[in-house]
Design a protein around this motif. Structure first.
Motif, PDB file in Angstrom:
ATOM      1  N   TRP A 198      -7.366   5.158  -0.965  1.00  0.00           N
ATOM      2  CA  TRP A 198      -6.599   3.622  -0.037  1.00  0.00           C
ATOM      3  C   TRP A 198      -7.128   3.507   1.289  1.00  0.00           C
ATOM      4  O   TRP A 198      -6.243   1.778   1.545  1.00  0.00           O
ATOM      5  CB  TRP A 198      -5.076   4.832  -0.074  1.00  0.00           C
ATOM      6  N   THR A 204      -6.365  -0.689   1.299  1.00  0.00           N
ATOM      7  CA  THR A 204      -5.769  -1.655   2.327  1.00  0.00           C
ATOM      8  C   THR A 204      -6.772  -2.052   3.119  1.00  0.00           C
ATOM      9  O   THR A 204      -6.060  -3.577   3.695  1.00  0.00           O
ATOM     10  CB  THR A 204      -5.364   0.507   3.336  1.00  0.00           C
ATOM     11  N   ILE A 228       0.810  -1.183   0.441  1.00  0.00           N
ATOM     12  CA  ILE A 228      -0.028  -0.119  -0.099  1.00  0.00           C
ATOM     13  C   ILE A 228       0.838   1.126   0.132  1.00  0.00           C
ATOM     14  O   ILE A 228       0.753   2.532  -0.710  1.00  0.00           O
ATOM     15  CB  ILE A 228      -0.985  -0.011   0.951  1.00  0.00           C
ATOM     16  N   TYR A 282       0.968   4.169  -2.598  1.00  0.00           N
ATOM     17  CA  TYR A 282       0.332   5.260  -2.846  1.00  0.00           C
ATOM     18  C   TYR A 282       1.411   6.070  -3.357  1.00  0.00           C
ATOM     19  O   TYR A 282       1.369   6.696  -3.674  1.00  0.00           O
ATOM     20  CB  TYR A 282       0.360   5.534  -1.075  1.00  0.00           C
TER      21      TYR A 282
END
Length: 151
Positions: free
Chosen positions: A103, A107, A81, A85
């Motif tokens: 996100w 996640t 993640i 990102y």
């Protein structure tokens, strides 16, 4: 009498111990199947393993996965993640609210998808290495003999 190389020797006495290859056991666990036979279900609910395999009868109730599956999940998902990102932020800078809107659900979804196979892999690892009761011995502290200590 001649024998060929395909003849197997006859063995008498106790049955041979089941072979427990590490890679195969972890793979079967990650596929949510019994690490022994590979066909029985490993979980009866999302993260609760079955007490015994329905196909081969292997006992699964005494495993101790404890905190290893969540730790591995945090490490794997954290790297994926944060890496994702950072890579997308270099290409498409977004406002903070949009970043959280994208996100955070990603996640949570990724964590829920990966934690069960990781726990199954840990159970397969423990089974292959005969840890925590899978080797036929007890993990009770009372059963350990401490040298030089009298009971």
């Amino acid at each position: 009498m001649t024998t060929t190389s395909t003849d197997q020797p006859i063995r008498y006495g106790a049955s041979e111990e089941v072979e427990r290859p590490l890679g195969r056991s972890i793979k079967r666990g990650m596929l949510n199947t019994c690490p022994n036979c590979g066909t029985g279900k490993l979980f009866k609910s999302f993260l609760k393993p079955v007490d015994n395999c329905a196909v081969c009868g292997e006992a699964m109730h005494h495993h101790r996965a404890d905190d290893l599956p969540p730790y591995l999940t945090i490490v794997i998902i954290g790297h994926l993640i944060i890496g994702g990102y950072m890579a997308t932020d270099l290409v498409w800078p977004m406002p903070l609210w949009l970043t959280f809107a994208i996100w955070t659900p990603l996640t949570l979804l990724a964590t829920l998808l990966i934690i069960q196979p990781i726990k199954g892999g840990v159970i397969g690892l423990q089974w292959a290495l005969k840890m925590h009761g899978f080797g036929g011995h007890s993990d009770d502290h009372d059963s350990y003999e401490i040298p030089g200590r009298q009971r």
